[in-house]
Design a protein around this motif. Structure first.
Motif, PDB file in Angstrom:
ATOM      1  N   PHE A  45       0.843  -1.198   0.000  1.00 35.19           N
ATOM      2  CA  PHE A  45       0.000   0.000   0.000  1.00 35.19           C
ATOM      3  C   PHE A  45       0.880   1.250   0.000  1.00 35.19           C
ATOM      4  CE2 PHE A  45      -2.089   3.411   2.432  1.00 35.19           C
ATOM      5  CZ  PHE A  45      -3.188   3.643   1.628  1.00 35.19           C
ATOM      6  N   HIS A  46       1.928   1.249   0.826  1.00 30.46           N
ATOM      7  CA  HIS A  46       2.775   2.430   0.926  1.00 30.46           C
ATOM      8  C   HIS A  46       3.645   2.628  -0.307  1.00 30.46           C
ATOM      9  CE1 HIS A  46       1.456   3.655   4.806  1.00 30.46           C
ATOM     10  NE2 HIS A  46       1.745   2.477   5.346  1.00 30.46           N
ATOM     11  N   ARG A  47       3.836   1.559  -1.076  1.00 36.82           N
ATOM     12  CA  ARG A  47       4.643   1.705  -2.300  1.00 36.82           C
ATOM     13  C   ARG A  47       3.809   2.206  -3.483  1.00 36.82           C
ATOM     14  NH1 ARG A  47       6.864  -4.162  -2.224  1.00 36.82           N
ATOM     15  NH2 ARG A  47       8.002  -3.737  -4.152  1.00 36.82           N
ATOM     16  N   LEU A  48       2.502   2.224  -3.316  1.00 40.47           N
ATOM     17  CA  LEU A  48       1.632   2.682  -4.410  1.00 40.47           C
ATOM     18  C   LEU A  48       1.322   4.179  -4.244  1.00 40.47           C
ATOM     19  CD1 LEU A  48      -0.733  -0.398  -4.336  1.00 40.47           C
ATOM     20  CD2 LEU A  48       0.634   0.297  -6.325  1.00 40.47           C
ATOM     21  N   PRO A  49       1.135   4.896  -5.381  1.00 42.16           N
ATOM     22  CA  PRO A  49       0.819   6.329  -5.285  1.00 42.16           C
ATOM     23  C   PRO A  49      -0.448   6.546  -4.456  1.00 42.16           C
ATOM     24  CG  PRO A  49       1.155   5.681  -7.576  1.00 42.16           C
ATOM     25  CD  PRO A  49       1.180   4.420  -6.770  1.00 42.16           C
ATOM     26  N   SER A  50      -0.397   7.494  -3.514  1.00 39.24           N
ATOM     27  CA  SER A  50      -1.530   7.659  -2.597  1.00 39.24           C
ATOM     28  C   SER A  50      -2.757   8.245  -3.297  1.00 39.24           C
ATOM     29  CB  SER A  50      -1.127   8.524  -1.409  1.00 39.24           C
ATOM     30  OG  SER A  50      -0.757   9.803  -1.877  1.00 39.24           O
ATOM     31  N   ASP A  51      -2.561   8.899  -4.446  1.00 46.78           N
ATOM     32  CA  ASP A  51      -3.727   9.495  -5.113  1.00 46.78           C
ATOM     33  C   ASP A  51      -4.598   8.452  -5.819  1.00 46.78           C
ATOM     34  OD1 ASP A  51      -2.165   8.885  -7.258  1.00 46.78           O
ATOM     35  OD2 ASP A  51      -2.352  10.847  -8.235  1.00 46.78           O
ATOM     36  N   GLU A  88      -1.683 -10.087  -9.531  1.00 48.05           N
ATOM     37  CA  GLU A  88      -2.890  -9.261  -9.626  1.00 48.05           C
ATOM     38  C   GLU A  88      -3.364  -8.876  -8.228  1.00 48.05           C
ATOM     39  OE1 GLU A  88      -6.254 -10.666 -11.839  1.00 48.05           O
ATOM     40  OE2 GLU A  88      -4.978 -11.226 -13.523  1.00 48.05           O
ATOM     41  N   PRO A  89      -3.873  -7.666  -8.067  1.00 49.71           N
ATOM     42  CA  PRO A  89      -4.379  -7.300  -6.743  1.00 49.71           C
ATOM     43  C   PRO A  89      -5.664  -8.060  -6.437  1.00 49.71           C
ATOM     44  CG  PRO A  89      -4.893  -5.572  -8.313  1.00 49.71           C
ATOM     45  CD  PRO A  89      -4.054  -6.577  -9.044  1.00 49.71           C
ATOM     46  N   GLN A  90      -5.886  -8.309  -5.160  1.00 51.08           N
ATOM     47  CA  GLN A  90      -7.132  -8.947  -4.740  1.00 51.08           C
ATOM     48  C   GLN A  90      -8.185  -7.845  -4.620  1.00 51.08           C
ATOM     49  OE1 GLN A  90      -6.742 -10.888  -0.988  1.00 51.08           O
ATOM     50  NE2 GLN A  90      -8.649 -12.034  -1.259  1.00 51.08           N
ATOM     51  N   ALA A  91      -9.142  -7.861  -5.527  1.00 50.18           N
ATOM     52  CA  ALA A  91     -10.079  -6.739  -5.593  1.00 50.18           C
ATOM     53  C   ALA A  91     -11.520  -7.213  -5.571  1.00 50.18           C
ATOM     54  CB  ALA A  91      -9.826  -5.941  -6.862  1.00 50.18           C
ATOM     55  N   HIS A 117      -7.924   0.503 -12.792  1.00 47.47           N
ATOM     56  CA  HIS A 117      -7.043   0.011 -13.859  1.00 47.47           C
ATOM     57  C   HIS A 117      -5.618   0.511 -13.693  1.00 47.47           C
ATOM     58  CE1 HIS A 117     -10.853  -1.288 -15.568  1.00 47.47           C
ATOM     59  NE2 HIS A 117     -10.113  -2.231 -16.109  1.00 47.47           N
ATOM     60  N   GLU A 118      -5.495   1.762 -13.252  1.00 45.00           N
ATOM     61  CA  GLU A 118      -4.171   2.314 -12.983  1.00 45.00           C
ATOM     62  C   GLU A 118      -3.522   1.567 -11.808  1.00 45.00           C
ATOM     63  OE1 GLU A 118      -4.526   6.620 -12.964  1.00 45.00           O
ATOM     64  OE2 GLU A 118      -2.557   6.713 -11.976  1.00 45.00           O
ATOM     65  N   LEU A 119      -4.328   1.322 -10.784  1.00 45.80           N
ATOM     66  CA  LEU A 119      -3.827   0.599  -9.609  1.00 45.80           C
ATOM     67  C   LEU A 119      -3.346  -0.798  -9.996  1.00 45.80           C
ATOM     68  CD1 LEU A 119      -3.939   0.173  -6.261  1.00 45.80           C
ATOM     69  CD2 LEU A 119      -5.743  -1.349  -7.018  1.00 45.80           C
ATOM     70  N   LYS A 120      -4.129  -1.459 -10.845  1.00 47.32           N
ATOM     71  CA  LYS A 120      -3.805  -2.825 -11.243  1.00 47.32           C
ATOM     72  C   LYS A 120      -2.437  -2.861 -11.930  1.00 47.32           C
ATOM     73  CE  LYS A 120      -6.111  -6.639 -13.518  1.00 47.32           C
ATOM     74  NZ  LYS A 120      -6.406  -6.844 -14.932  1.00 47.32           N
ATOM     75  N   ARG A 121      -2.231  -1.906 -12.841  1.00 51.30           N
ATOM     76  CA  ARG A 121      -0.929  -1.846 -13.540  1.00 51.30           C
ATOM     77  C   ARG A 121       0.202  -1.605 -12.553  1.00 51.30           C
ATOM     78  NH1 ARG A 121      -3.618   0.736 -17.701  1.00 51.30           N
ATOM     79  NH2 ARG A 121      -3.281   2.748 -16.712  1.00 51.30           N
TER      80      ARG A 121
END
Lengths: 289, 136
Positions: free
Chosen positions: A230-236, A269-272, A256-260
């Motif tokens: 979570f902390h490595r992903l852009p917070s926006d 793949e993220p668990q969504a 879709h941006e998050l998945k990439r």
């Protein structure tokens, strides 16, 4: 366009509606959602010319509210509110005849068909109808003149799921010829999860979110992540999150941006999970997961 | 044409329609030339948004599974045996890769996964009565 309202503003001492846009083309359902006091009813009153806006522009069926158009516009609107202001002492039959005289386009056959389907006995006093039947009756009266715009302001609150489902079926039927539209304001978003084409989310007098429902549900997801990821992903990418020791539940509005991004970090793949409009509303309004 | 939509599915509703129509074409429930309900009919039937169904039909048309004749309706495309085989293959890869990824996440190695698959294939290939006998 059925509704074309831009930058609607209305100021009250304790409440301000600001820059609300409502656009609704022919043949669709728009869900107006938001917590109590968000401005849903004020918006509807503005659209129906019950109160004048301080600023902004409203066109219904391409017409502006003015003396010349007023009657034309009113003939094309059907309205059901939370309360149905009927004379409780009068019969169903009397009431429908009373409303009928105001609408040259009133369709007796269509009205009779609705009343039959709803299994309402016209000899009953309106005051003796059950809550469900009162709403059904209000809907029949609002639809009998075949309006091009049906406005529903919280009509289904307090109704059981069976009646709500029946009403949804009628609504789906109404828009099926592609010429009529429905503005459905509710805080029970379950009904809209299904049939809404467009969603406008109001909070504190402002539009927080306005898009095609499919676009919203395609991009707004609940994801389960490791705290570090979570902390490595852009917070926006997120509008809400909750840490549970080393795990994180987060709501993204850019799936879709998050998945990439997630795939490039973890190779997986993220668990969504998909979200209901209720959950979407909670995340947007309260920032809660 | 029976289609089930779930809000809880991670796939958007339109994708659920796309996947299920494809599956119906693959298993032969929908055959070439058969007409599909109109966008508004299907939206009404499924109690779902018109935009959802339109997007699903656009996608299916784009991928070549269906075609629209203005004024006549929407129909299932002619799909060759070879193409159907390729579609089934594609679907199998998709299903199995999800399963394999999940097994890996559980910490299973290549051989363990292969064993599970082999055993399962054997079990599932047995006639139903045998399986029943084994159990009793």
């Amino acid at each position: 366009m059925i509704i074309e309202a831009r930058k609607l503003c209305k100021e009250y001492p304790a409440f301000q509606l600001k820059d609300v846009d409502i656009l609704l083309p022919e043949g669709y359902v728009l869900g107006l959602i938001g917590p109590n006091g968000a401005g849903k009813t004020t918006t509807i009153k503005l659209l129906m010319n019950i109160i004048p806006p301080d600023a902004g522009e409203i066109r219904l069926f391409g017409m502006q509210w003015n003396e010349a158009n007023e009657e034309l516009i009113k003939q094309e609107i059907g309205y059901v509110g939370e309360e149905q202001p009927f004379y409780d002492q009068m019969s169903v039959k009397w009431t429908s005849n009373f409303v009928r005289q105001f609408y040259p386009n009133w369709d007796d056959e269509f009205y009779a068909d609705l009343i039959n389907r709803f299994e309402i006995d016209e000899r009953n006093k309106v005051g003796d109808l059950s809550k469900g039947n009162r709403v059904r009756f209000a809907l029949a009266v609002a639809l009998a003149h075949k309006p091009r715009l049906l406005i529903l302001d919280e009509p289904t609150s307090g109704l059981d799921p069976l009646i709500r489902h029946e009403i949804l079926k009628i609504l789906a039927e109404i828009i099926s010829d592609g010429t009529r539209s429905i503005l459905f304001s509710t805080h029970i978003t379950e009904d809209l999860d299904k049939i809404a084409d467009y969603i406008v989310l109001l909070n504190d007098g402002r539009v927080l979110l306005s898009d095609e429902k499919d676009q919203i549900t395609a991009e707004t997801k609940k994801v389960y992540l490791k705290r570090d990821d979570f902390h490595r992903l852009p917070s926006d990418l997120f509008i809400a999150h909750k840490m549970i020791s080393n795990e994180c539940v987060a709501v993204t509005t850019k799936f879709h941006e998050l998945k990439r991004a997630y795939e490039s970090i973890t190779g997986d793949e993220p668990q969504a999970f998909g979200m209901s409009l209720d959950e979407v509303m909670l995340a947007y309004v309260k920032g809660e997961v | 044409m029976y289609i089930h939509l779930s809000q809880k599915d991670v796939r958007p509703l339109y994708e659920q329609i796309v996947d299920q129509v494809k599956a119906l074409i693959m298993d032969g429930t929908l055959s070439a030339g058969e007409s599909l309900p109109s966008i508004r009919q299907l939206a009404q039937q499924l109690l779902t948004s018109v935009i959802t169904v339109r997007r699903a039909y656009d996608e299916l048309e784009h991928q070549g599974y269906i075609y629209t004749r203005p004024g006549l309706g929407t129909f299932v495309s002619e799909i060759s045996e070879g193409e159907l085989a390729r579609m089934r293959q594609e679907q199998a890869v998709e299903l199995l890769s999800t399963a394999i990824r999940k097994c890996r996440a559980l910490g299973l190695g290549k051989e363990e996964i292969e064993d599970v698959i082999e055993n399962l294939l054997e079990q599932l290939d047995q006639p139903k009565e045998d399986r029943h006998d084994n159990r009793s």
